[in-house]
Design a protein around this motif. Sequence first.
Motif, PDB file in Angstrom:
ATOM      1  N   ILE A  52      45.122  -8.380  -0.196  1.00 17.74           N
ATOM      2  CA  ILE A  52      44.807  -8.493   1.233  1.00 17.74           C
ATOM      3  C   ILE A  52      43.693  -9.532   1.392  1.00 17.74           C
ATOM      4  O   ILE A  52      42.681  -9.487   0.690  1.00 17.74           O
ATOM      5  N   ASN A  53      43.904 -10.463   2.312  1.00 20.18           N
ATOM      6  CA  ASN A  53      42.915 -11.497   2.623  1.00 20.18           C
ATOM      7  C   ASN A  53      42.091 -11.023   3.818  1.00 20.18           C
ATOM      8  O   ASN A  53      42.645 -10.638   4.850  1.00 20.18           O
ATOM      9  N   TYR A  54      40.768 -11.046   3.656  1.00 22.07           N
ATOM     10  CA  TYR A  54      39.859 -10.586   4.697  1.00 22.07           C
ATOM     11  C   TYR A  54      38.974 -11.731   5.173  1.00 22.07           C
ATOM     12  O   TYR A  54      38.633 -12.631   4.404  1.00 22.07           O
ATOM     13  N   SER A  55      38.587 -11.644   6.442  1.00 19.29           N
ATOM     14  CA  SER A  55      37.599 -12.582   6.989  1.00 19.29           C
ATOM     15  C   SER A  55      36.940 -11.935   8.206  1.00 19.29           C
ATOM     16  O   SER A  55      37.374 -10.893   8.686  1.00 19.29           O
ATOM     17  N   ILE A  56      35.899 -12.592   8.677  1.00 16.76           N
ATOM     18  CA  ILE A  56      35.164 -12.154   9.865  1.00 16.76           C
ATOM     19  C   ILE A  56      35.364 -13.196  10.953  1.00 16.76           C
ATOM     20  O   ILE A  56      35.245 -14.397  10.708  1.00 16.76           O
ATOM     21  N   GLN A  57      35.652 -12.735  12.148  1.00 22.30           N
ATOM     22  CA  GLN A  57      35.694 -13.613  13.309  1.00 22.30           C
ATOM     23  C   GLN A  57      34.500 -13.247  14.169  1.00 22.30           C
ATOM     24  O   GLN A  57      34.398 -12.121  14.664  1.00 22.30           O
ATOM     25  N   TYR A  58      33.570 -14.191  14.313  1.00 20.65           N
ATOM     26  CA  TYR A  58      32.339 -13.960  15.075  1.00 20.65           C
ATOM     27  C   TYR A  58      32.248 -14.995  16.186  1.00 20.65           C
ATOM     28  O   TYR A  58      32.365 -16.193  15.937  1.00 20.65           O
TER      29      TYR A  58
END
Length: 123
Positions: A52-58
């Motif tokens: 699973i690829n994770y990231s943050i959108q801020y």
Amino acid sequence: MKKIATVLMFTMVFFMINSCSKSDDAAIVDCFGDSILTELKHSPDGTNSKIINYSIQYSGSNTVTSVKWTFGDGTPAQTITGTTGAVSHTYSATGTFEVKADVTLSKDGGSCTVSPKKNVTVN
């Protein structure tokens, strides 16, 4: 009467010295508001559904300096520096896992942490 005035004056000075400055108050308010501007994103890898690829959108005005990921499967937390905190994680089993991202936001020498969570199903 002089003793009471002296005690009150001392108490007032003590609280003024130990209280937050206006910039500290603003940083606290900004961080609280930024929790709704921070979103945890995920997507399965195209070749292996257990990756699973994770990231943050801020979308706020502070700077993301690091993200500490907890993947919910018992593996050690992983800290990533950078504005998106992007990371891939391989799960050893299928199931639903609670993923948490401790996102550190910085501005003008101050920092705070917001912690979005999400349940992720791995097939």
